[in-house]
Write an enzyme that holds these catalytic residues in place. Structure first.
Site, PDB file in Angstrom:
ATOM      1  CD  GLU A 296      -3.260   0.319   2.085  1.00 32.70           C
ATOM      2  OE1 GLU A 296      -3.731  -0.828   2.092  1.00 32.70           O
ATOM      3  OE2 GLU A 296      -3.585   1.183   2.914  1.00 32.70           O
ATOM      4  CG  HIS A 325       6.091 -29.078   1.549  1.00 27.50           C
ATOM      5  ND1 HIS A 325       6.698 -30.234   1.118  1.00 27.50           N
ATOM      6  CD2 HIS A 325       6.819 -28.643   2.620  1.00 27.50           C
ATOM      7  CE1 HIS A 325       7.731 -30.517   1.910  1.00 27.50           C
ATOM      8  NE2 HIS A 325       7.821 -29.552   2.829  1.00 27.50           N
ATOM      9  CE  LYS A 439     -11.501   2.721   2.134  1.00 29.52           C
ATOM     10  NZ  LYS A 439     -10.958   3.688   3.069  1.00 29.52           N
TER      11      LYS A 439
HETATM   12  O1  PA5 Z   1      -2.876   1.980   6.145  1.00 28.98           O
HETATM   13  C1  PA5 Z   1      -3.964   2.520   5.988  1.00 28.98           C
HETATM   14  O2  PA5 Z   1      -4.096   3.745   6.042  1.00 28.98           O
HETATM   15  C2  PA5 Z   1      -5.201   1.694   5.737  1.00 28.98           C
HETATM   16  O3  PA5 Z   1      -4.924   0.347   5.585  1.00 28.98           O
HETATM   17  C3  PA5 Z   1      -6.170   1.843   6.892  1.00 28.98           C
HETATM   18  O4  PA5 Z   1      -5.548   1.427   8.073  1.00 28.98           O
HETATM   19  C4  PA5 Z   1      -7.459   1.025   6.667  1.00 28.98           C
HETATM   20  O5  PA5 Z   1      -8.042   1.371   5.447  1.00 28.98           O
HETATM   21  C5  PA5 Z   1      -8.441   1.295   7.796  1.00 28.98           C
HETATM   22  O6  PA5 Z   1      -8.699   2.659   7.874  1.00 28.98           O
HETATM   23  P1  PA5 Z   1      -9.315   3.316   9.162  1.00 28.98           P
HETATM   24  O7  PA5 Z   1      -8.372   3.128  10.275  1.00 28.98           O
HETATM   25  O8  PA5 Z   1      -9.500   4.749   8.789  1.00 28.98           O
HETATM   26  O9  PA5 Z   1     -10.627   2.632   9.414  1.00 28.98           O
END
Ligand code: PA5
Length: 471
Positions: A296, A325, A439
């Site tokens: 990410e 495996h 989203k």
């Molecule tokens: O790293 C990130 O920013 C995302 O993975 C968030 O942690 C995830 O989308 C959850 O978001 P939030 O904490 O706003 O619910």
């Protein structure tokens, strides 16, 4: 893995060099070429840190937070049998990784007496079967739901919260909700913060400039981990050692080395993927956490200067010896697009001796009387050697043991490596614009006000593709 080493993390990248794997590996000149970009990246990070843009580097020294979380844990230990984290992504993965690493692997199955601390569940999905099964096993009077969302709006977490709220209201009534919820969210913004104040729920803040996947050492991770009995002081001490080591020059800087090597393998050797494969069940979830952190943060289509790019390296999770495996054949002979990053442990916390039985069978003789940890270690070494002989680049990270200090050190080092990688690729490792489009379509499909366009776009897509569906 040899005798005790004072290092909290050893990086052996012999098998990543051209000496070991030929043209697939890095030549001495390529390795030397890291000096300039890494020195520049470390300088850039210092500059951004001084401007207050990288507060995740300050977290391990936050003694106040440790104190608050320990206080919370002391109270919670008496009061609760089960702590349930409702969160997803960065609000869940770090907690799972550290809990799995630092509490006994059977923590949740131990008797109350042996466990000594509440059980911890991390509900990071919205499959109705999963959540139903979890709720079915809980006593509402002794359960604390720790709702964790930085934005305070994530559909998965909010829907879990609403279901838990309803479940509790039915089981214990609305009056005691403040005993059953702890909300961790932005100190000011978001609908969740508003609900906290409307319902007067206890809450903890997430520092505004610390993003989800860099937040495990905020209240996001520390509160539930302390409630489950994790030594958060030791964890933070290890992380702080990593922060200090992160100030070293590039050649002795472990975070910089992990970043630089993987960056070279991606950009010079077309190794677009890195497999992180711990050889310890306790570290299995670290690979999940790293997946999110690396993917990410670095998978970006736009550089900081606004130009287009295709940046990043796909992190893939595996577990040794299990995945020898399942995935190993592919790493060995499949597409030449991966770097394999082993994660080994010098000394396991417990060991099992394989009994010397079935001596009449020559094929099993070598196992009798040997420790299981020695077999696991040989599997790692043997696999690394086999990959190397096949010209498949790999490196090995080794922890001396799995402890709060080493795990804190490892996680903080990998977070720093991620930010350094961001500089090398020229992208912002702290944002995630690509997560948003999916989203928006979900909101459209679910009828959220303001997202009707996305429902229309979704339906147009369906019509266009209709003839290619086989039912
Ligand atoms: O790293 C990130 O920013 C995302 O993975 C968030 O942690 C995830 O989308 C959850 O978001 P939030 O904490 O706003 O619910």
């Amino acid at each position: 893995m040899s005798k005790d080493s004072p290092s909290l993390l050893t990086i052996n990248y012999n098998n990543l060099t051209s000496d070991a794997v030929g043209a697939a590996g890095l030549s001495p000149e390529e390795l030397a070429s890291l000096k300039e970009p890494l020195t520049g990246a470390l300088k850039d990070i210092q500059r951004r840190y001084k401007k207050g843009e990288l507060p995740f580097l300050d977290l391990p020294a936050d003694a106040g937070l440790i104190k608050d979380c320990k206080k919370l844990a002391k109270k919670g230990r008496e009061k609760y049998q089960d702590i349930v984290v409702l969160g997803i992504g960065g609000s869940a993965l770090g907690t799972s990784a550290i809990f799995t690493a630092l509490r006994p692997l059977n923590h949740n199955r131990l008797s109350d007496k042996k466990r000594g601390w509440p059980r911890l569940w991390v509900a990071d999905n919205i499959d109705p079967e999963g959540l139903t099964a979890l709720l079915d096993g809980l006593d509402p009077k002794t359960t604390l739901f720790n709702v964790i969302s930085k934005s305070g709006a994530t559909a998965e977490t909010m829907s879990q919260f609403m279901i838990a709220h309803n479940w509790l209201s039915r089981k214990v009534g609305l009056d005691s909700l403040a005993e059953s919820f702890l909300v961790t969210t932005d100190p000011e913004g978001g609908v969740l913060r508003k609900i906290v104040s409307d319902l007067k729920l206890p809450s903890l803040p997430i520092p505004p400039l610390v993003g989800g996947r860099f937040s495990v050492l905020t209240a996001v991770g520390l509160a539930p981990l302390a409630l489950a009995g994790v030594d958060i002081e030791g964890l933070m001490a290890g992380a702080q050692e990593a922060v200090i080591d992160g100030q070293k020059p590039y050649a002795t800087n472990k975070a910089a080395l992990i970043a630089g090597l993987n960056w070279l393998m991606t950009t010079q050797k077309a190794r677009g993927s890195v497999v992180l494969t711990p050889y310890a069940d306790s570290l299995a979830r670290v690979a999940d956490w790293f997946n999110q952190l690396w993917n990410e943060s670095l998978g970006k289509g736009t550089k900081l200067d606004g130009s287009a790019t295709i940046a990043g390296q796909t992190a893939i999770k595996a577990l040794g010896a299990t995945d020898q495996h399942s995935q190993l054949q592919l790493w060995m002979e499949g597409p030449e697009d991966k770097t394999i990053m082993f994660l080994g442990v010098e000394k396991t916390r417990v060991d099992l001796k394989i009994p010397s039985i079935f001596k009449e069978h020559e094929a099993l003789n070598y196992l009798g009387g040997v420790n299981l940890s020695a077999l696991l270690e040989s599997e790692l070494k043997g696999t690394a050697r086999a990959l190397t002989e096949n010209g498949r680049p790999n490196l090995t990270l080794t922890l001396p043991n799995v402890s709060p200090r080493t795990v804190g050190y490892l996680l903080q080092t990998l977070e720093m490596a991620t930010v350094i990688s961001g500089v090398l690729y020229g992208v912002d490792p702290l944002d995630q614009p690509g997560v948003e489009l999916g989203k928006k379509f979900t909101y459209g499909l679910m009828g959220r006000a303001g997202f009707g366009d996305f429902l229309d776009r979704y339906n147009q897509g369906l019509l266009a593709k209709k003839k290619y569906i086989l039912s």
